[in-house]
Design a protein around this motif. Sequence first.
Motif, PDB file in Angstrom:
ATOM      1  N   UNK A   9       0.876  -1.162   0.000  1.00  0.00           N
ATOM      2  CA  UNK A   9       0.000   0.000   0.000  1.00  0.00           C
ATOM      3  C   UNK A   9       0.916   1.216   0.000  1.00  0.00           C
ATOM      4  N   UNK A  10       0.608   2.174  -0.854  1.00  0.00           N
ATOM      5  CA  UNK A  10       1.462   3.357  -0.950  1.00  0.00           C
ATOM      6  C   UNK A  10       0.850   4.506  -0.151  1.00  0.00           C
ATOM      7  N   UNK A  11       1.725   5.149   0.629  1.00  0.00           N
ATOM      8  CA  UNK A  11       1.301   6.214   1.542  1.00  0.00           C
ATOM      9  C   UNK A  11       2.146   7.451   1.255  1.00  0.00           C
ATOM     10  N   UNK A  26       6.954   7.216  10.558  1.00  0.00           N
ATOM     11  CA  UNK A  26       7.209   6.074  11.445  1.00  0.00           C
ATOM     12  C   UNK A  26       5.929   5.269  11.695  1.00  0.00           C
ATOM     13  N   UNK A  27       4.801   5.941  11.822  1.00  0.00           N
ATOM     14  CA  UNK A  27       3.522   5.276  12.037  1.00  0.00           C
ATOM     15  C   UNK A  27       3.211   4.290  10.910  1.00  0.00           C
ATOM     16  N   UNK A  28       3.522   4.692   9.674  1.00  0.00           N
ATOM     17  CA  UNK A  28       3.153   3.873   8.522  1.00  0.00           C
ATOM     18  C   UNK A  28       4.289   3.031   7.951  1.00  0.00           C
ATOM     19  N   UNK A  29       5.513   3.187   8.442  1.00  0.00           N
ATOM     20  CA  UNK A  29       6.622   2.375   7.937  1.00  0.00           C
ATOM     21  C   UNK A  29       6.587   0.991   8.565  1.00  0.00           C
ATOM     22  N   UNK A  30       5.671   0.179   8.062  1.00  0.00           N
ATOM     23  CA  UNK A  30       5.527  -1.197   8.509  1.00  0.00           C
ATOM     24  C   UNK A  30       5.483  -2.090   7.275  1.00  0.00           C
ATOM     25  N   UNK A  31       5.625  -3.387   7.496  1.00  0.00           N
ATOM     26  CA  UNK A  31       5.599  -4.332   6.386  1.00  0.00           C
ATOM     27  C   UNK A  31       4.294  -4.191   5.606  1.00  0.00           C
ATOM     28  N   UNK A 115      -2.598   9.642  17.096  1.00  0.00           N
ATOM     29  CA  UNK A 115      -2.099   8.743  16.056  1.00  0.00           C
ATOM     30  C   UNK A 115      -2.996   7.521  15.880  1.00  0.00           C
ATOM     31  N   UNK A 116      -3.599   7.070  16.947  1.00  0.00           N
ATOM     32  CA  UNK A 116      -4.499   5.915  16.845  1.00  0.00           C
ATOM     33  C   UNK A 116      -5.698   6.242  15.949  1.00  0.00           C
ATOM     34  N   UNK A 117      -6.158   7.481  15.978  1.00  0.00           N
ATOM     35  CA  UNK A 117      -7.267   7.905  15.119  1.00  0.00           C
ATOM     36  C   UNK A 117      -6.844   7.860  13.660  1.00  0.00           C
ATOM     37  N   UNK A 118      -5.658   8.367  13.359  1.00  0.00           N
ATOM     38  CA  UNK A 118      -5.144   8.334  11.990  1.00  0.00           C
ATOM     39  C   UNK A 118      -5.006   6.879  11.535  1.00  0.00           C
ATOM     40  N   UNK A 119      -4.443   6.038  12.398  1.00  0.00           N
ATOM     41  CA  UNK A 119      -4.253   4.621  12.073  1.00  0.00           C
ATOM     42  C   UNK A 119      -5.593   3.937  11.813  1.00  0.00           C
ATOM     43  N   UNK A 120      -6.586   4.276  12.606  1.00  0.00           N
ATOM     44  CA  UNK A 120      -7.916   3.683  12.458  1.00  0.00           C
ATOM     45  C   UNK A 120      -8.522   4.040  11.102  1.00  0.00           C
ATOM     46  N   UNK A 121      -8.418   5.298  10.702  1.00  0.00           N
ATOM     47  CA  UNK A 121      -8.929   5.715   9.392  1.00  0.00           C
ATOM     48  C   UNK A 121      -8.176   5.002   8.274  1.00  0.00           C
ATOM     49  N   UNK A 122      -6.853   4.925   8.389  1.00  0.00           N
ATOM     50  CA  UNK A 122      -6.039   4.272   7.361  1.00  0.00           C
ATOM     51  C   UNK A 122      -6.401   2.798   7.221  1.00  0.00           C
ATOM     52  N   UNK A 123      -6.694   2.161   8.324  1.00  0.00           N
ATOM     53  CA  UNK A 123      -7.028   0.734   8.300  1.00  0.00           C
ATOM     54  C   UNK A 123      -8.283   0.453   7.474  1.00  0.00           C
ATOM     55  N   UNK A 125      -8.957   1.468   4.643  1.00  0.00           N
ATOM     56  CA  UNK A 125      -8.586   1.258   3.237  1.00  0.00           C
ATOM     57  C   UNK A 125      -7.434   0.260   3.118  1.00  0.00           C
ATOM     58  N   UNK A 126      -7.239  -0.519   4.180  1.00  0.00           N
ATOM     59  CA  UNK A 126      -6.247  -1.589   4.129  1.00  0.00           C
ATOM     60  C   UNK A 126      -4.817  -1.163   4.362  1.00  0.00           C
ATOM     61  N   UNK A 127      -4.603   0.051   4.846  1.00  0.00           N
ATOM     62  CA  UNK A 127      -3.245   0.527   5.115  1.00  0.00           C
ATOM     63  C   UNK A 127      -2.909   0.217   6.564  1.00  0.00           C
ATOM     64  N   UNK A 128      -1.874  -0.578   6.737  1.00  0.00           N
ATOM     65  CA  UNK A 128      -1.437  -0.953   8.088  1.00  0.00           C
ATOM     66  C   UNK A 128      -0.648   0.175   8.723  1.00  0.00           C
ATOM     67  N   UNK A 129      -0.567   0.094  10.039  1.00  0.00           N
ATOM     68  CA  UNK A 129       0.226   1.075  10.774  1.00  0.00           C
ATOM     69  C   UNK A 129       0.890   0.376  11.945  1.00  0.00           C
ATOM     70  N   UNK A 130       1.721   1.103  12.654  1.00  0.00           N
ATOM     71  CA  UNK A 130       2.375   0.552  13.836  1.00  0.00           C
ATOM     72  C   UNK A 130       1.335   0.183  14.900  1.00  0.00           C
ATOM     73  N   UNK A 131       0.157   0.811  14.858  1.00  0.00           N
ATOM     74  CA  UNK A 131      -0.912   0.501  15.808  1.00  0.00           C
ATOM     75  C   UNK A 131      -1.710  -0.725  15.402  1.00  0.00           C
ATOM     76  N   UNK A 132      -1.772  -1.012  14.115  1.00  0.00           N
ATOM     77  CA  UNK A 132      -2.710  -2.033  13.642  1.00  0.00           C
ATOM     78  C   UNK A 132      -2.045  -3.096  12.778  1.00  0.00           C
TER      79      UNK A 132
END
Length: 137
Positions: A9-11, A26-31, A115-123, A125-132
């Motif tokens: 997924x591109x961010x 850093x939040x979105x730099x995950x596998x 950051x958890x709110x941002x991660x939740x919205x990203x999730x 659309x299938x975008x993973x984060x350090x939270x999820x």
Amino acid sequence: MTTPPEVLKSVLIVEDEQSIRDVLVELFEVEGNAVTSADLLPEALERLRAQRFDLVVTDLRLGGKRDGGLQVMAVAGMLSPDAMVLVLTAYPDDSNRQASFRLGALHFLEKPVDLATIAQHAATVGVRSAFAQTNRS
């Protein structure tokens, strides 16, 4: 049996404050993610022209330009029409909010943003984060 390769997924993170940009990257730099960042409008537009994105997180004001984030949203809408656009701002007035939604932003978030709110919205659309990050067995 071979495990299939991860779907990337591109961010794109567009933020002129380096500390905030670094935290978001850093939040979105995950596998499974390919993260790109830009600090000012010209660089953001160059990134948008170079590739399509699944998620665009942009500050509303970039380098003192009141409409920098709006320009990012307009170009993202044309070049990455399926991208989820999240707007971050310290200036949450109604005209900015309405303009952001007209240009395709799905969420208009006032700084400081959890950051958890941002991660939740990203999730969504299938975008993973350090939270999820997903657990694999």
